[in-house]
Design a protein around this motif. Structure first.
Motif, PDB file in Angstrom:
ATOM      1  N   ALA A  94     -15.438 -17.965  24.032  1.00 26.15           N
ATOM      2  CA  ALA A  94     -16.053 -18.364  22.680  1.00 26.15           C
ATOM      3  C   ALA A  94     -16.709 -19.472  22.715  1.00 26.15           C
ATOM      4  CB  ALA A  94     -15.170 -17.986  21.583  1.00 26.15           C
ATOM      5  N   ALA A  95     -16.039 -20.677  22.849  1.00 25.73           N
ATOM      6  CA  ALA A  95     -16.612 -21.832  23.141  1.00 25.73           C
ATOM      7  C   ALA A  95     -17.581 -22.178  24.082  1.00 25.73           C
ATOM      8  CB  ALA A  95     -15.416 -23.202  23.530  1.00 25.73           C
ATOM      9  N   GLU A  96     -17.689 -21.453  25.124  1.00 27.57           N
ATOM     10  CA  GLU A  96     -18.825 -21.624  25.959  1.00 27.57           C
ATOM     11  C   GLU A  96     -19.834 -20.884  25.633  1.00 27.57           C
ATOM     12  OE1 GLU A  96     -17.258 -19.856  29.431  1.00 27.57           O
ATOM     13  OE2 GLU A  96     -15.749 -21.488  29.946  1.00 27.57           O
ATOM     14  N   GLY A 121     -14.744 -11.581  20.746  1.00 25.90           N
ATOM     15  CA  GLY A 121     -15.386 -10.189  20.956  1.00 25.90           C
ATOM     16  C   GLY A 121     -16.489 -10.120  20.104  1.00 25.90           C
ATOM     17  N   ALA A 122     -16.809 -10.675  19.103  1.00 30.24           N
ATOM     18  CA  ALA A 122     -18.044 -10.701  18.164  1.00 30.24           C
ATOM     19  C   ALA A 122     -18.829 -11.893  18.436  1.00 30.24           C
ATOM     20  CB  ALA A 122     -17.773 -10.795  16.803  1.00 30.24           C
ATOM     21  N   ILE A 123     -18.437 -12.964  18.738  1.00 27.15           N
ATOM     22  CA  ILE A 123     -19.044 -14.167  19.228  1.00 27.15           C
ATOM     23  C   ILE A 123     -20.088 -14.034  20.508  1.00 27.15           C
ATOM     24  CG2 ILE A 123     -18.993 -16.696  19.869  1.00 27.15           C
ATOM     25  CD1 ILE A 123     -16.310 -17.098  18.162  1.00 27.15           C
ATOM     26  N   VAL A 147     -24.960 -17.688  10.654  1.00 24.86           N
ATOM     27  CA  VAL A 147     -24.015 -17.191  11.559  1.00 24.86           C
ATOM     28  C   VAL A 147     -22.877 -18.093  11.607  1.00 24.86           C
ATOM     29  CG1 VAL A 147     -23.161 -16.067  13.565  1.00 24.86           C
ATOM     30  CG2 VAL A 147     -25.712 -16.245  12.944  1.00 24.86           C
ATOM     31  N   VAL A 148     -21.656 -17.785  11.213  1.00 22.88           N
ATOM     32  CA  VAL A 148     -20.133 -18.476  11.333  1.00 22.88           C
ATOM     33  C   VAL A 148     -19.477 -17.666  12.342  1.00 22.88           C
ATOM     34  CG1 VAL A 148     -18.193 -19.224  10.237  1.00 22.88           C
ATOM     35  CG2 VAL A 148     -20.182 -18.973   8.838  1.00 22.88           C
ATOM     36  N   CYS A 149     -19.020 -18.674  13.604  1.00 23.75           N
ATOM     37  CA  CYS A 149     -18.458 -18.425  14.649  1.00 23.75           C
ATOM     38  C   CYS A 149     -16.936 -18.777  14.426  1.00 23.75           C
ATOM     39  CB  CYS A 149     -18.943 -18.669  15.886  1.00 23.75           C
ATOM     40  SG  CYS A 149     -20.507 -18.197  16.144  1.00 23.75           S
ATOM     41  N   LEU A 150     -15.869 -17.849  14.337  1.00 31.25           N
ATOM     42  CA  LEU A 150     -14.594 -18.140  14.174  1.00 31.25           C
ATOM     43  C   LEU A 150     -13.801 -18.339  15.416  1.00 31.25           C
ATOM     44  CD1 LEU A 150     -13.552 -16.498  10.952  1.00 31.25           C
ATOM     45  CD2 LEU A 150     -14.686 -18.789  11.012  1.00 31.25           C
ATOM     46  N   VAL A 151     -13.541 -19.438  16.192  1.00 39.42           N
ATOM     47  CA  VAL A 151     -12.833 -19.433  17.409  1.00 39.42           C
ATOM     48  C   VAL A 151     -11.375 -19.631  17.052  1.00 39.42           C
ATOM     49  CG1 VAL A 151     -12.761 -21.110  19.367  1.00 39.42           C
ATOM     50  CG2 VAL A 151     -14.869 -20.823  18.255  1.00 39.42           C
ATOM     51  N   ASP A 152     -10.597 -18.790  17.667  1.00 36.19           N
ATOM     52  CA  ASP A 152      -9.038 -18.578  17.544  1.00 36.19           C
ATOM     53  C   ASP A 152      -8.411 -19.577  18.472  1.00 36.19           C
ATOM     54  OD1 ASP A 152      -6.440 -18.001  17.046  1.00 36.19           O
ATOM     55  OD2 ASP A 152      -6.854 -15.967  16.843  1.00 36.19           O
TER      56      ASP A 152
END
Length: 309
Positions: A271-273, A245-247, A258-263
């Motif tokens: 998110a990965a894409e 939702g944020a990424i 920027v740190v992207c947390l992928v769950d």
């Protein structure tokens, strides 16, 4: 809301003990290492993607490490700040027990020493150990000085704890589901050894903005508000984007880090894409181990690169 949990041994973090035991140290140190890497960016943006089995507590831990690794603020002597203040000044003044925030009223002589009326509270001026002038106005608020606890002792931040509460760094933003992020910040960190120790809430380090907080630093911005055009404060040097939702707004973020947390508990490749698409946009790879000097704990994967701002 979940009740606060004690996190060293990670009593309500990931249930796998191999993951749990490593998360606190690894992610707190990551926050510190990212701050250390900041001067090396030379006008580019560092994007760090961290893939975890569950997103719980990760943003709070990285944020705690980032905040605790900030150099201690250098403040003027409290009496000098009071003497230079006017009625239009708004101050945050810290004693050994209280944080008093609000409009300065007066500094008055007294037989036992000068007294100051600020934030609606009249106290001897020498009670204050750290004072800073705020950039804007605010309501008068009085709060208790929280203990720095285990992480402040571990990182050396306890030596300047009152100064940090008076003038915290304003350079972090958390973006995601506000309710979850606030619940994570309520989790307690302790040394996992001391008997009877309840731990310290990670919010004590991250200092999320609250309307009636006596001291604050970090805005928590919902993904929806970011999508509606809300901008991150110009002072932000790092934004942590919690889940897709944020990424999805990664390309709109202009903070240096920027740190992207992928769950991975969510079966969604979006998110990965988004991250891979950003990586293909004239990026330069950054070695997690050799350049950031970080080793992801078990079951955690990471990818880093820089892009032009």
């Amino acid at each position: 809301m979940r009740s606060p949990r004690t996190l060293l041994g990670l009593a309500d973090a990931p249930t796998d003990p191999l993951i749990a035991g490593a998360w606190v140290g690894a992610f707190v140190s990551l926050g510190s290492l990212l701050r250390r890497y900041l001067p090396k960016l030379d006008g580019r943006q560092l994007v760090l993607a961290v893939s975890v089995p569950r997103r719980d507590y990760v943003a709070a831990l990285i944020g705690s490490g980032w905040m605790l690794s900030c150099p201690a603020p250098v403040l003027e002597e409290p009496i000098a700040v009071f003497e230079a203040s006017e009625r239009s000044s708004y101050l945050r003044a810290v004693t050994d027990r209280l944080i008093v925030t609000g409009q300065f009223t007066k500094l008055e002589p007294h037989s036992s020493g000068p007294r100051v009326l600020t934030g609606g509270k009249l106290l001897p001026a020498d009670r204050y150990l750290a004072v800073t002038v705020l950039d804007g106005d605010c309501e008068s608020t009085v709060g208790d000085v929280p203990s720095g606890g285990y992480l402040a002792e571990l990182t050396g931040a306890s030596a300047s704890w009152l100064e940090r509460l008076a003038a915290p760094p304003m350079d972090l933003a958390l973006v995601g589901t506000s309710k979850w992020l606030r619940e994570d910040l309520a989790a307690l960190v302790g040394d996992g050894v001391s008997e009877g120790a309840s731990g310290t809430a990670m919010g004590t380090y991250v200092l999320p903005f609250e309307p009636r907080a006596a001291t604050w630093s970090t805005p928590i911005i919902s993904s929806a508000r970011l999508g509606e055009g809300e901008a991150l404060p110009e002072s932000c040097a790092m934004a942590i984007l919690d889940r897709y939702g944020a990424i999805r707004y990664l390309n709109d973020i202009t903070t240096p880090i920027v740190v992207c947390l992928v769950d991975r508990s969510v079966a969604d490749e979006s998110a990965a894409e988004t991250i891979i698409e950003a990586r293909h946009n004239n990026s330069q790879p950054v070695s997690i181990v050799e350049e950031l000097h970080w080793r992801p704990p078990a079951a955690v994967e990471a990818l880093a690169f820089t892009v032009a701002l």
